[in-house]
Design a protein around this motif. Structure first.
Motif, PDB file in Angstrom:
ATOM      1  N   PHE B  52      44.953  26.901  78.016  1.00 20.05           N
ATOM      2  CA  PHE B  52      46.107  26.216  77.430  1.00 20.05           C
ATOM      3  C   PHE B  52      46.386  26.745  76.036  1.00 20.05           C
ATOM      4  O   PHE B  52      47.536  27.015  75.679  1.00 20.05           O
ATOM      5  N   ALA B  53      45.320  26.877  75.255  1.00 21.43           N
ATOM      6  CA  ALA B  53      45.491  27.332  73.873  1.00 21.43           C
ATOM      7  C   ALA B  53      46.118  28.717  73.839  1.00 21.43           C
ATOM      8  O   ALA B  53      47.068  28.969  73.086  1.00 21.43           O
ATOM      9  N   LYS B  54      45.632  29.607  74.708  1.00 15.30           N
ATOM     10  CA  LYS B  54      46.157  30.982  74.729  1.00 15.30           C
ATOM     11  C   LYS B  54      47.626  30.994  75.153  1.00 15.30           C
ATOM     12  O   LYS B  54      48.445  31.708  74.562  1.00 15.30           O
ATOM     13  N   ASP B  55      47.931  30.193  76.196  1.00 11.32           N
ATOM     14  CA  ASP B  55      49.309  30.170  76.690  1.00 11.32           C
ATOM     15  C   ASP B  55      50.251  29.565  75.652  1.00 11.32           C
ATOM     16  O   ASP B  55      51.347  30.082  75.429  1.00 11.32           O
ATOM     17  N   LEU B  56      49.808  28.482  75.007  1.00 15.38           N
ATOM     18  CA  LEU B  56      50.649  27.847  73.988  1.00 15.38           C
ATOM     19  C   LEU B  56      50.900  28.802  72.831  1.00 15.38           C
ATOM     20  O   LEU B  56      52.019  28.888  72.324  1.00 15.38           O
ATOM     21  N   GLU B  57      49.871  29.519  72.457  1.00 16.03           N
ATOM     22  CA  GLU B  57      50.006  30.506  71.386  1.00 16.03           C
ATOM     23  C   GLU B  57      51.039  31.566  71.778  1.00 16.03           C
ATOM     24  O   GLU B  57      51.909  31.929  70.982  1.00 16.03           O
ATOM     25  N   MET B  58      50.937  32.005  73.026  1.00 16.47           N
ATOM     26  CA  MET B  58      51.870  33.029  73.515  1.00 16.47           C
ATOM     27  C   MET B  58      53.300  32.502  73.529  1.00 16.47           C
ATOM     28  O   MET B  58      54.229  33.192  73.097  1.00 16.47           O
TER      29      MET B  58
END
Lengths: 129, 134
Positions: B52-58
């Motif tokens: 989730f963190a990676k996708d939100l960052e992206m």
């Protein structure tokens, strides 16, 4: 001699109008070719039908996703960045597998040339940005 | 990168919350969760947070922002239409309650409204609910 020639276009035009009703899609022969290239084993005809259906659904999902990502970036035109976000989300593009590697691996040379800038003689880079 | 000690503390916090939630479900459905099940769910939650963190960052970077907003969270939840519906509803509730709070704050005093501590902000982003507060 003339009458049969004139009679011919009538069924043809009706066939064309029937074709117009059908939604645009990727040619089934192409789907078949690509799929059988990757599975490397015999595939039943019914299975190909299902693969076709799946690819149709895939394109539907793809377009709605791309629309969401493009709107999210405040644009109305789908750009390369949107596709990259999509492919990242699909797990195709990762930190270990960049988009350029996928392009190099799976696209034929003439398409690859359009996407990856290549330095040529005369200190030029094609395609120039 | 966080220190290894804080990593363990985060895991413990997730495990505790998962235990509480599982207990609620257990009472509701009249079933028992084994300790291993709860541990597995907490581990899954922890790893899912990583995604989730990676996708939100992206998503935030894609929209040329450095702050994750509710829009990014909604985009994350797009895969499941029922989840998206739920999240959209929740985010509307939060924005409306935020508006009320802001009005109250304005009435009370404008001097007391200072910058929040940065740690609290980060927590708010991961919780995904208060991200538009800051």
């Amino acid at each position: 001699q003339r009458s049969p020639l004139r009679a011919k276009p009538v069924p043809k035009s009706s066939a064309a109008s029937q074709r117009k009703i059908r939604e645009p899609e990727v040619a089934s022969s192409l789907i078949k070719k690509i799929f059988s290239h990757y599975v490397k084993m015999p595939v039943a005809r019914d299975a190909f039908k299902i693969v076709e259906k799946c690819s149709e659904r895939y394109f539907k999902q793809l377009s709605s996703d791309l629309e969401a990502y493009t709107n999210h970036a405040g644009r109305k035109t789908v750009e390369m960045a949107d596709l990259e976000v999509l492919m990242r989300r699909q797990g195709l593009v990762t930190d270990k597998m960049p988009l350029y590697v996928l392009i190099e691996r799976y696209l034929p040379l003439e398409y690859r040339k359009l996407l990856i800038p290549v330095a040529v003689s005369g200190n030029k880079v094609i395609p120039c940005k | 990168v966080a220190a290894p000690g804080s990593f363990q503390r985060l895991k413990a916090a997730v495990h505790y919350t998962v235990g509480c939630l599982c207990q609620e479900v257990a009472e509701d459905k009249d079933v028992q969760f084994s300790k291993q099940t709860i541990a597995a769910i907490s581990e899954i939650t922890f790893r899912q947070c990583d995604n989730f963190a990676k996708d939100l960052e992206m998503f935030a970077r894609h929209a040329k922002r450095s702050t994750v907003t509710t829009e990014d969270v909604k985009l994350l939840a797009r895969r499941s239409s029922s989840l998206l519906k739920y999240i959209t509803q929740k985010s509307e509730e939060i924005t409306s309650s935020n508006m009320e709070q802001k009005e109250k704050k304005k009435k009370k005093s404008s001097a007391a409204k200072g910058g929040r501590p940065s740690g609290e902000q980060e927590a708010a982003v991961t919780e995904s609910e208060d991200s538009n507060m800051a």
